[in-house]
Design an enzyme around this catalytic site. Structure first.
Site, PDB file in Angstrom:
ATOM      1  CG  ASP A 164      32.441  45.212  39.316  1.00 49.21           C
ATOM      2  OD1 ASP A 164      32.320  44.207  40.050  1.00 49.21           O
ATOM      3  OD2 ASP A 164      31.485  45.972  39.045  1.00 49.21           O
ATOM      4  CB  THR A 208      27.120  44.716  44.806  1.00 52.56           C
ATOM      5  OG1 THR A 208      28.118  43.736  44.624  1.00 52.56           O
ATOM      6  CG2 THR A 208      27.728  46.068  44.600  1.00 52.56           C
ATOM      7  N   GLY A 254      31.583  40.846  38.073  1.00 53.30           N
ATOM      8  CA  GLY A 254      32.637  41.855  38.082  1.00 53.30           C
ATOM      9  C   GLY A 254      33.682  41.731  37.007  1.00 53.30           C
TER      10      GLY A 254
END
Ligand code: ASP
Length: 335
Positions: A232, A201, A254
């Site tokens: 998320d 990420t 997440g």
């Protein structure tokens, strides 16, 4: 660097400099600041070659330089967050855009979101497979629809209609992420549950010269995730949040970040007026999240440009730059 430490002192000195009036009595422009991450997880110095470490440090520094240059020139925090994340999406070192991890079905399904703290407008896309820069699609959702989140084929049709660059799904394929999937599959057949590889990420939070905060996050999600799983990162309040006082971008497992509305919770604790941003983030990452078994970290800025970078994993690719100060980049816990 995850707790108050030398870098915070360095930052304070920079902030004092940035807030001081100019010698000729002109009012000083507001300080600007940028903080970024490239994912948190099992990131240990002993697992890195010197070349690999240098590649990550170089990529983080380049992203900071680019974003800070734009901020210095008066760009809006939204433009900077988008530009920095686009650059990281194109870099196969990071789990976002090209270089994204694979689902259990061997596909790349990408999630992203962006939020403008000044207006609290926000946009996101989830599960896209053909949009080269999911962060730009997220921004288009925010600015050109009445919605906040578009998913799957609908999000792709929308992105295409907006003139965003579309690519063949093969574009996102990288050998190293494919190997990660193979390892996860092997592990899954040995154990009962799927174990994720280190998280990835990318994210950015910026404060511009007009005092506006924006935050954004983009990801391929978690290796071996189920087809259609949404983490998320595209969820406002979980992986991304910004208001006029605070901006947060998260990385980690997440499902926990969604359950505990991590990004929103940090900003809400700051708003209570009793905590600094660092204390608020510490309570959420080491307290709420950590106690529940959730792994990951966040980057954040407050409206004074205080950078906060906190994680409960072995490492987090991260960096910040405040005003014209030196870029600070770190990877491991004790960097
Ligand atoms: N938070 C992302 C997700 O759960 C993964 C990550 O940050 O690496 O999809």
């Amino acid at each position: 660097m995850s707790r108050a430490s030398a870098h915070q002192l360095g930052f304070l000195a920079l902030a004092i400099l940035a807030c001081a009036g100019t010698a000729d009595g002109e009012p000083e422009k507001a300080p600007f600041a940028l903080v970024i991450h490239g994912g948190a997880g099992t990131i240990r110095a002993e697992d890195f070659t010197a070349e690999r470490e240098a590649a990550y440090r170089g990529a983080l520094t380049a992203a900071l330089d680019k974003g800070s240059g734009l901020l210095a020139g008066g760009a809006s925090s939204l433009d900077v967050v988008e530009a920095v994340i686009r650059e990281m999406e194109d870099d196969p070192l990071f789990n976002a855009g090209r270089g994204a991890v694979f689902t259990a079905a061997g596909r790349n399904e990408l999630d992203a979101s962006i939020m403008d703290g000044a207006t609290t407008l926000a946009g996101g896309v989830a599960g896209v497979t053909r949009v080269r820069h999911p962060i730009s699609a997220a921004r288009a959702v925010m600015e050109r629809t009445n919605h906040v989140l578009l998913a799957g084929a609908g999000a792709e049709r929308f992105a295409e209609a907006q003139g965003l660059e579309m690519v063949d799904p093969e574009f996102f394929w990288t050998e190293s992420r494919w190997q990660s999937l193979e390892r996860a599959r092997e592990k899954e057949s040995r154990e009962t549950a799927a174990q994720a590889e280190p998280f990835g990420t990318v994210g950015a939070v910026a404060l511009d010269r007009n005092g506006r905060i924006a935050a954004g996050t983009s990801t391929g999600g978690m290796t071996n995730k189920k087809h259609g799983r949404i983490g998320d990162s595209p969820i406002i309040g979980a992986g991304t949040y910004a208001n006029e006082r605070c901006g947060v971008s998260a990385t980690g497992h997440g499902e926990y970040f969604i359950r505990f509305a991590v990004a929103f919770d940090i900003c809400a604790r700051l708003r209570s007026g009793e905590l600094t941003l660092e204390q608020a983030a510490d309570q959420v990452i080491h307290g709420v999240l950590g106690e529940a078994g959730g792994k990951g970290g966040i980057i954040a800025l407050d409206d004074a440009g205080t950078p906060v970078l906190i994680f409960n994993t072995d490492g987090m690719y991260r960096g910040y730059r405040v005003a014209e100060g030196e870029p600070v980049v770190a990877i491991f816990k004790n960097d």
